[in-house]
Design a protein around this motif. Sequence first.
Motif, PDB file in Angstrom:
ATOM      1  N   HIS A  14      -0.115   3.347   2.664  1.00  0.00           N
ATOM      2  CA  HIS A  14      -1.028   2.313   3.166  1.00  0.00           C
ATOM      3  C   HIS A  14      -1.649   2.812   4.471  1.00  0.00           C
ATOM      4  CE1 HIS A  14      -2.912  -1.397   4.168  1.00  0.00           C
ATOM      5  NE2 HIS A  14      -2.181  -1.563   5.248  1.00  0.00           N
ATOM      6  N   PRO A  15      -2.924   3.160   4.501  1.00  0.00           N
ATOM      7  CA  PRO A  15      -3.876   3.075   3.387  1.00  0.00           C
ATOM      8  C   PRO A  15      -3.723   4.294   2.468  1.00  0.00           C
ATOM      9  CG  PRO A  15      -4.965   3.962   5.319  1.00  0.00           C
ATOM     10  CD  PRO A  15      -3.541   3.670   5.723  1.00  0.00           C
ATOM     11  N   VAL A  16      -4.338   4.232   1.311  1.00  0.00           N
ATOM     12  CA  VAL A  16      -4.176   5.324   0.350  1.00  0.00           C
ATOM     13  C   VAL A  16      -5.524   5.980   0.031  1.00  0.00           C
ATOM     14  CG1 VAL A  16      -4.399   4.065  -1.829  1.00  0.00           C
ATOM     15  CG2 VAL A  16      -2.699   5.863  -1.656  1.00  0.00           C
ATOM     16  N   PRO A  40      -2.982   6.001  -7.406  1.00  0.00           N
ATOM     17  CA  PRO A  40      -2.769   5.481  -6.048  1.00  0.00           C
ATOM     18  C   PRO A  40      -2.056   4.140  -6.160  1.00  0.00           C
ATOM     19  CG  PRO A  40      -5.058   5.150  -6.711  1.00  0.00           C
ATOM     20  CD  PRO A  40      -4.375   5.833  -7.865  1.00  0.00           C
ATOM     21  N   GLU A  42      -1.059   1.514  -3.648  1.00  0.00           N
ATOM     22  CA  GLU A  42      -1.052   1.038  -2.265  1.00  0.00           C
ATOM     23  C   GLU A  42      -0.133  -0.173  -2.116  1.00  0.00           C
ATOM     24  OE1 GLU A  42      -4.869   0.605  -0.517  1.00  0.00           O
ATOM     25  OE2 GLU A  42      -4.008   0.227   1.455  1.00  0.00           O
ATOM     26  N   ARG A  44       0.323  -2.830   0.466  1.00  0.00           N
ATOM     27  CA  ARG A  44      -0.338  -3.322   1.687  1.00  0.00           C
ATOM     28  C   ARG A  44       0.631  -4.053   2.604  1.00  0.00           C
ATOM     29  NH1 ARG A  44      -4.595  -4.406  -1.976  1.00  0.00           N
ATOM     30  NH2 ARG A  44      -6.273  -2.904  -1.678  1.00  0.00           N
TER      31      ARG A  44
END
Length: 299
Positions: A14-16, A40, A42, A44
Amino acid sequence: MITAASRIAGLIAHPVGHSLSPLLQNTLAERTGLDFVYLPLEVRDPARLGEALRGAAAFGFAGMNVTVPYKEAVIPYLSGIDPWARKIGAVNTLTLTESGYEGSNTDLPGMKRFLDDAGISLRERAVVVLGAGGAAKAIAVLAGSMGAGSISLLNRTVERAEALKEELFRVCPGIPVTAAPVDSWKRAVPERSIVFQCTSVGMFPGTEEVLIEDDLFYRRAETGIDIVYTPSETVFLKKIRKAGGKGYSGLPMLVNQGILSFERWNGLTVPDEVRAEVCGVLRAELDRREGRSAAQRET
Ligand code: ATR
């Protein structure tokens, strides 16, 4: 091509959004002909990390890479971790087993492979590490484990360098370690040092920046390795080369750690020509992002 039988892996971060790992892993799958896909993933909300891992295990995802900010936070959810991960307290690879995800660290063996390929031995050498974050810690532990003659840690926030020094005493006792603020480098950097640039200074978009300006510093460096790979030619590397030293960008280290994860998940060895090809694909992508054609590339 994703099929109903594709094995699934992914990147927890995070972030990706800017990661090169999906391109790296999916190129490896394509070039080795495996029915494997890398996504991906992510997370959050850090409070939902455990939930995310349980879900991944329930889906039978074969493996995961883990990066900022979860390399340490993920450890309590794992069934075990390998010795490198234990030494630096950070995990970048999860592999699904009968008892859950096992954690390992391919950053260190990836760096070691890069050094071996470049013919750089740290044994008995004066090693200088710029920075004191996660990347600096991994390099310093590797240098200690490879029998460096001394390790100098230079960081803007000297307290972080001192904390890392204490950890090195524990992990690699017997190696002389000094910690100093960046501006007192003259006392801490011997002639013919091998310097690892482990800060984010010089990284895109701040490409005109460098941690140490003074050319004298670079004359003391026989070899400089920058973990930053965007841009491929940082000011740090330009200064190292201008002073007559050898300079290396961090991209092969990134590729090596990714290949080691891929090999672990899929139980195969990636041939050297595929490794070289993947490096080329990633360089081209970085050029594209920086709006540069391959012909304009300096290295
Ligand atoms: P990572 O885990 O990727 O190493 P990090 O823990 O955020 O990331 O560490 C970043 C490193 O870059 C630190 O050594 C940081 O110095 P501080 O400990 O003083 O923060 C260094 N760094 C980042 N921006 C910097 C800047 N503008 N000037 C000097 N050092 C900087």
